[in-house]
Design an enzyme around this catalytic site. Structure first.
Site, PDB file in Angstrom:
ATOM      1  N   HIS A 145       1.051  -1.250   0.057  1.00 10.72           N
ATOM      2  CA  HIS A 145      -0.012  -0.125   0.070  1.00 10.72           C
ATOM      3  C   HIS A 145       0.970   1.123   0.047  1.00 10.72           C
ATOM      4  CE1 HIS A 145      -2.824   2.924   1.045  1.00 10.72           C
ATOM      5  NE2 HIS A 145      -2.271   3.296   2.101  1.00 10.72           N
ATOM      6  N   CYS A 186      -4.250   1.969  -4.790  1.00 11.35           N
ATOM      7  CA  CYS A 186      -3.715   2.932  -4.114  1.00 11.35           C
ATOM      8  C   CYS A 186      -2.181   3.263  -4.961  1.00 11.35           C
ATOM      9  CB  CYS A 186      -3.306   2.514  -2.741  1.00 11.35           C
ATOM     10  SG  CYS A 186      -2.375   1.200  -2.314  1.00 11.35           S
TER      11      CYS A 186
END
Length: 168
Positions: free
Chosen positions: A39, A109
């Site tokens: 992430h 993301c």
């Protein structure tokens, strides 16, 4: 380049969502080594910006439930003002990066941070991060898991949604 222009540092915060488990389990499950399930977020103007299942969010650096990042990469500097950047994020949040456009493999993301990094610095994020989905999907187990994984929307708690909560 204007010598008087204000320059802002741009960083990439990298988090391993698997907390190290991908490194040990991936050879067994996928037949190949993955160092993490990444992430990422962009840190600029004193805030951390990221994209997830609720749209574009921001928080103080390291301010989500994920805590401090596993790695920080210096992406360089930008002369883009905070005002222009916020207008840019606003337009992304109303179009390409609305929460309902989130897809774990194709539009996540890392897609967001890669686009924003290029907007701010002209440089992409490291390819080992953007290549992760195709690495997983190139395995038989990745193909089996795809329908389940496609339904997952990751949005680390602790951020403030930037105009993205409304789905037009």
């Amino acid at each position: 380049m204007d010598k008087n222009a204000t320059r802002y540092s741009v960083q990439l915060y990298i988090y391993d969502l698997s907390r190290g488990m991908a490194r040990s389990l991936s050879p067994i499950m996928l037949g190949k080594q993955l160092d993490g399930i990444w992430h990422t977020a962009i840190v600029v103007y004193g805030d951390e910006f990221f994209f997830g299942g609720v749209g574009i969010s921001s928080c103080s650096p390291g301010g989500t439930m994920l805590g401090p990042p596993d790695t920080v990469v210096e992406l360089g500097e930008t002369e883009v003002s905070e005002e222009i950047f916020m207008d840019y994020l606003s337009s992304l949040g109303e179009s390409t990066y609305r929460g309902d456009r989130y897809r774990l493999f194709e539009h996540n993301c890392n897609t967001f941070t890669n686009e924003v990094a290029q907007f701010l610095t002209g440089r992409p994020i490291p390819s080992y991060i953007t290549d992760l989905p195709s690495e997983v999907l190139s395995t038989p187990f990745g193909q089996i898991l795809r329908p389940i994984l496609d339904s997952i929307h990751i949005a680390p708690p602790g951020g403030n949604v930037i105009n993205g909560a409304r789905n037009n």
